[in-house]
Design an enzyme around this catalytic site. Sequence first.
Site, mmCIF file in Angstrom:
data_model
loop_
_atom_site.group_PDB
_atom_site.id
_atom_site.type_symbol
_atom_site.label_atom_id
_atom_site.label_comp_id
_atom_site.label_asym_id
_atom_site.label_seq_id
_atom_site.Cartn_x
_atom_site.Cartn_y
_atom_site.Cartn_z
ATOM 1 N N GLY A 146 -26.905 6.911 8.661
ATOM 2 C CA GLY A 146 -27.034 6.189 10.029
ATOM 3 C C GLY A 146 -26.208 5.053 10.237
ATOM 4 O O GLY A 146 -25.729 4.904 11.376
ATOM 5 N N ALA A 185 -29.101 7.821 1.280
ATOM 6 C CA ALA A 185 -28.309 8.580 1.883
ATOM 7 C C ALA A 185 -28.311 8.756 3.428
ATOM 8 O O ALA A 185 -27.633 8.771 4.074
ATOM 9 C CB ALA A 185 -28.540 10.245 1.201
ATOM 10 N N ASP A 186 -29.580 8.599 3.787
ATOM 11 C CA ASP A 186 -29.987 8.853 5.302
ATOM 12 C C ASP A 186 -29.455 7.449 5.826
ATOM 13 O O ASP A 186 -28.921 7.427 6.959
ATOM 14 C CB ASP A 186 -31.604 9.081 5.583
ATOM 15 C CG ASP A 186 -31.869 10.509 5.495
ATOM 16 O OD1 ASP A 186 -31.201 11.182 5.763
ATOM 17 O OD2 ASP A 186 -33.241 10.627 5.424
ATOM 18 N N LEU A 187 -29.837 6.604 5.188
ATOM 19 C CA LEU A 187 -29.760 4.920 5.751
ATOM 20 C C LEU A 187 -28.367 4.817 6.002
ATOM 21 O O LEU A 187 -27.697 4.185 7.215
ATOM 22 C CB LEU A 187 -30.103 4.042 4.881
ATOM 23 C CG LEU A 187 -32.046 4.075 4.901
ATOM 24 C CD1 LEU A 187 -32.272 2.757 3.903
ATOM 25 C CD2 LEU A 187 -32.396 3.566 6.352
ATOM 26 N N LEU A 195 -24.525 14.102 6.217
ATOM 27 C CA LEU A 195 -25.183 13.400 5.197
ATOM 28 C C LEU A 195 -24.385 13.665 3.753
ATOM 29 O O LEU A 195 -23.867 12.663 3.119
ATOM 30 C CB LEU A 195 -26.436 13.954 4.858
ATOM 31 C CG LEU A 195 -27.638 13.050 5.831
ATOM 32 C CD1 LEU A 195 -27.459 13.294 7.223
ATOM 33 C CD2 LEU A 195 -28.811 13.511 5.198
#
Length: 411
Positions: free
Chosen positions: A183, A178-180, A210
Amino acid sequence: MGPLSGVRVLDLTRVLAGPWATQLLADFGADVIKVEEPAHGDDTRQWGPPWLKDAAGAATTDSAYYLAANRGKRSVTLDLSHAEGARLARELALTCDVLVENFKVGGLAKYGLGYPALSQLQPRLIYCAISGFGQDGPEAARPGYDAMIQAMGGLMSLTGIADGEAGAGPMKVGVAVADLMAGMYTATAVLGALYERVSSGRGQYIDLALLDTQIGWLANQNLNFLLSGAAPQRHGSAHPNITPYQAFATADGFLMLAVGNDRQFAAFCRAAGLSELAADARYATNAARVANRATLIERIGAAMKARPTPAWLSDLKAAGVPCGPINDLAQAFAEPQVRHRQLLLELPHARAGRVPGVRNPVRFSRSELEYRRAPPLLGEHTDEVLRERLGLDNAELAALHASGALGQPRA
């Protein structure tokens, strides 16, 4: 020269979504200044073990996690709660094309670092605010972390062993996806804003959440739900819309079979000695195979156990059937194709001598990606950047160090 050579980025992010985005921009040639809290820096510096080892083999205070997302940047320590630290951050922002931050919603306004204040002084500034839930709405004030976003955004309901089977239950993906993905959306949003600025001459504000991105990239599973009205269920390693498309036990391990169309299914059946399945109306088309998944997988599963994985890989490759071994990372990095593509890299590091990393997977035909710097030490470039960007001299820097604006006053 990277395609973003000449673009200046002020990175006020920490952990993963923001640093992943700004690392990508740095790989593309942008000059990324990472502003960190002076005492400990980016939270992920402490997210170990494993730790980077210095030239003598002793563990440093920088974790593998931090090293994964901060290549190509320069680190500046500023205490934003100190009036002079906040002033320096504002002045650095005004020298930049892009500012990326992931403070709590509205958290930078008290330092004069919110978009309304900065855009009045620098109308060309592109300002991207990453948050868990966006800048508005009932959850806007909540912090967001990858695992909770995977859960809330539906990903964990799709990941893991199917109900009714041993070990069933929702599962988090093995990396902070989810973070990647947030990004990656951040980086593409910044690139879009930079391109738009060429014609408008103006910067703009980017609100990136997010939760929004997690739901946004569920792709076919979103449409499976929106068209059918039924929430998709977990299928383990299997695919909800295609079969056979899952992991199978072999005589000595496992293999991932990825049959994508009827032609490949017929080829698989011939290679597996199951030609009668391709002629069976229950399995002749993908839609029929999905409808009769259970009986098909039972037949294929029994056949797959008759040969070891290397034999299946050889036979199915020769037949043009997509498949692959289920590698751990040691095996993945040892793959001949991975070695040929030279995905591993090493960069000079001030404390360790050399530090390993993984290349950006993008290959431009003319532009070169830039691997200029290893992930920086905390505050490694503070004086350098303040001299270069703000024109400060040694006496001014000494006064700032003594004041605590750059961290603990120097003795």
